[in-house]
Design a protein around this motif. Structure first.
Motif, PDB file in Angstrom:
ATOM      1  N   ALA A 172      92.057 -25.768  16.257  1.00  0.00           N
ATOM      2  CA  ALA A 172      91.860 -24.437  15.035  1.00  0.00           C
ATOM      3  C   ALA A 172      92.690 -24.145  14.760  1.00  0.00           C
ATOM      4  CB  ALA A 172      90.402 -24.612  15.523  1.00  0.00           C
ATOM      5  N   ALA A 173      93.630 -23.813  15.774  1.00  0.00           N
ATOM      6  CA  ALA A 173      94.660 -22.875  15.560  1.00  0.00           C
ATOM      7  C   ALA A 173      95.323 -23.024  14.747  1.00  0.00           C
ATOM      8  CB  ALA A 173      95.616 -22.285  17.382  1.00  0.00           C
TER       9      ALA A 173
ATOM     10  N   ALA B 238      92.575 -19.192  19.665  1.00  0.00           N
ATOM     11  CA  ALA B 238      91.362 -20.234  19.040  1.00  0.00           C
ATOM     12  C   ALA B 238      90.240 -20.571  20.863  1.00  0.00           C
ATOM     13  CB  ALA B 238      91.736 -20.995  17.994  1.00  0.00           C
TER      14      ALA B 238
ATOM     15  N   GLN C 161      95.447 -24.938  12.337  1.00  0.00           N
ATOM     16  CA  GLN C 161      94.554 -24.596  10.655  1.00  0.00           C
ATOM     17  C   GLN C 161      94.590 -23.245  10.281  1.00  0.00           C
ATOM     18  OE1 GLN C 161      90.687 -26.126   9.670  1.00  0.00           O
ATOM     19  NE2 GLN C 161      90.621 -26.999  11.836  1.00  0.00           N
ATOM     20  N   MET C 162      94.811 -22.355  11.219  1.00  0.00           N
ATOM     21  CA  MET C 162      94.690 -20.770  11.410  1.00  0.00           C
ATOM     22  C   MET C 162      96.111 -20.487  10.467  1.00  0.00           C
ATOM     23  SD  MET C 162      92.352 -19.830  14.417  1.00  0.00           S
ATOM     24  CE  MET C 162      92.782 -17.586  14.387  1.00  0.00           C
TER      25      MET C 162
ATOM     26  N   LEU D 198      89.470 -17.684   9.392  1.00  0.00           N
ATOM     27  CA  LEU D 198      89.605 -18.712   8.064  1.00  0.00           C
ATOM     28  C   LEU D 198      88.876 -17.689   7.307  1.00  0.00           C
ATOM     29  CD1 LEU D 198      89.621 -22.495   9.887  1.00  0.00           C
ATOM     30  CD2 LEU D 198      91.473 -21.438   8.979  1.00  0.00           C
TER      31      LEU D 198
ATOM     32  N   HIS E 281      86.669 -17.494  16.871  1.00  0.00           N
ATOM     33  CA  HIS E 281      88.081 -17.063  16.244  1.00  0.00           C
ATOM     34  C   HIS E 281      88.185 -17.151  14.772  1.00  0.00           C
ATOM     35  CE1 HIS E 281      89.401 -14.385  20.917  1.00  0.00           C
ATOM     36  NE2 HIS E 281      88.316 -14.932  19.882  1.00  0.00           N
ATOM     37  N   ALA E 282      88.843 -18.562  15.433  1.00  0.00           N
ATOM     38  CA  ALA E 282      88.784 -19.959  14.204  1.00  0.00           C
ATOM     39  C   ALA E 282      87.878 -19.714  12.970  1.00  0.00           C
ATOM     40  CB  ALA E 282      89.285 -21.219  14.530  1.00  0.00           C
TER      41      ALA E 282
ATOM     42  N   LEU F 299      84.484 -26.886  12.264  1.00  0.00           N
ATOM     43  CA  LEU F 299      84.174 -25.558  13.367  1.00  0.00           C
ATOM     44  C   LEU F 299      83.145 -25.206  12.991  1.00  0.00           C
ATOM     45  CD1 LEU F 299      87.294 -24.553  11.386  1.00  0.00           C
ATOM     46  CD2 LEU F 299      86.999 -24.531  13.822  1.00  0.00           C
TER      47      LEU F 299
ATOM     48  N   SER G 165      93.665 -26.292  19.999  1.00  0.00           N
ATOM     49  CA  SER G 165      94.744 -26.050  19.390  1.00  0.00           C
ATOM     50  C   SER G 165      94.482 -26.329  17.955  1.00  0.00           C
ATOM     51  CB  SER G 165      95.652 -26.774  19.541  1.00  0.00           C
ATOM     52  OG  SER G 165      95.335 -29.031  20.102  1.00  0.00           O
TER      53      SER G 165
END
Length: 357
Positions: A107-108, A102, A110-111, A86, A81-82, A353, A105
């Motif tokens: 990575a989320a 994601a 960053q989104m 992105l 997802h991430a 990632l 957390s």
């Protein structure tokens, strides 16, 4: 683009959930579905149909390079997802991503940050939040029909598939947590999380789990999830100072019931050692609910948020709040079920990632 012209969408992932998203984009007056992308070209072709003009693609890089795509919907494994979101945001596309937002957390966040930086919509597919019963629950709570929220009891149990890569919390609890985040004033912001679980099968994953979530002003929420129950139950009880609401998702004739019943605490009795408790035994009633598909309402909300330049009802921050609870639950589970402060830090480094093309 005129506000009256349909927006253009592409779906990435043609497995379990992607076909449902594709169908709703195709049937919505707000959208034109222009492409479906999947590594399995035959699976993608099956989604679009033999006579469809919708493009079938296998490369997300080529898809994101197109200038006729306004938004992408991501329906792929959580670990992808991430990186996909992105890349899409970096390409200037609005993003809808299925739950969880994601797989971690960091990575989320960053989104969420990149969407804000690019002034793009990042929306999470918390599907239950667009069902008529949950929308009505949110409305009743917001207008004060229940009074102050005292407790929430949520049960989601069935004889389910033991997942190889996630435990029962990550598999089932996101539904209940996203609903709580949607209906509670201020969202889901427990002070801490307690998680107790068991693996009686020796499957290597928690199969039965209980979440305890202390809420502001002395309220509490409890979530029970279970893969091993021979009976299926989908029920949520929301108790307030004025009324109590019961949602039974498996009762098609009466999904919501509001009870004007409860406990009132008066002034202490003269001996000052006991409280003056009275019981309220009023009527129960069932609100009328429209019949409509949740995903249809969700893609309409995505279009409206893009056109109006506002955050959608289930934005990236909503997905992040759910993810924070799940990660804190994992830490609590590893610490014997103790109440763990929300977002308590861990020394485990964030992995790189994964690149998806």
């Amino acid at each position: 683009m005129s506000v009256h012209e349909p927006l253009r969408a592409a779906v990435i992932g043609a497995g379990y959930w992607g076909p449902n998203l594709a169908r709703n984009f195709r049937s919505s007056p707000d959208w034109d579905l222009v492409a479906v992308c999947d590594l399995d070209v035959d699976r993608a072709r099956k989604v679009v149909g033999p006579r469809s003009t919708v493009d079938v693609m296998t490369s997300t890089a080529e898809l994101l390079a197109r200038d006729d795509v306004d938004a992408v919907a991501i329906a792929t494994p959580a670990r992808t997802h991430a990186p996909l979101a992105l890349a899409a945001l970096d390409a200037g596309k609005h993003v809808l991503v299925e739950k969880p937002v994601a797989d971690r957390s960091g990575a989320a966040r960053q989104m969420v940050a990149l969407a804000a930086e690019r002034d793009l919509v990042l929306m999470v597919d918390h599907t239950f939040c667009y069902t008529p019963p949950v929308l009505k629950m949110r409305e009743l709570i917001a207008e004060g029909a229940l009074g102050d929220i005292h407790f929430v009891d949520s049960v989601r149990i069935n004889l389910g598939i033991v997942q190889p890569d996630v435990d029962v919390f990550w598999d089932l609890a996101p539904h209940d947590l996203s609903i709580l985040d949607f209906i509670l004033p201020g969202g889901l912001v427990p002070s801490s999380v307690g998680a107790q679980g068991a693996d009686p099968l020796g499957a290597g994953q928690t199969c039965v789990g209980y979440l305890t979530l202390p809420l502001p002003d002395g309220a509490i929420a409890h979530v029970h999830v279970n893969w091993l129950s021979p009976t299926k139950i989908r029920q949520m009880v929301v108790g307030g100072s004025r009324r109590t609401l019961v949602w039974d998702d498996l009762s098609p004739q009466q999904r919501l019931t509001v009870y004007d019943r409860g406990v009132d605490l008066g002034q202490p009795l003269p001996d000052r050692t006991t409280a003056n408790v009275s019981y309220r035994l009023g009527d129960a009633w069932a609100p009328a609910l429209p019949e409509r598909e949740a995903l249809g309402a969700m893609v309409a909300e995505l279009a409206a948020s893009i056109r109006e330049g506002r955050a959608p009802r289930t934005d990236g921050n909503a997905g992040l709040r759910v993810l924070d609870v799940l990660e804190t639950a994992a830490r609590s589970l590893g610490d014997g079920g103790r109440l763990t402060p929300l977002g308590a830090t861990t020394t485990r480094p964030e992995p790189e990632l994964e690149t998806v093309v």
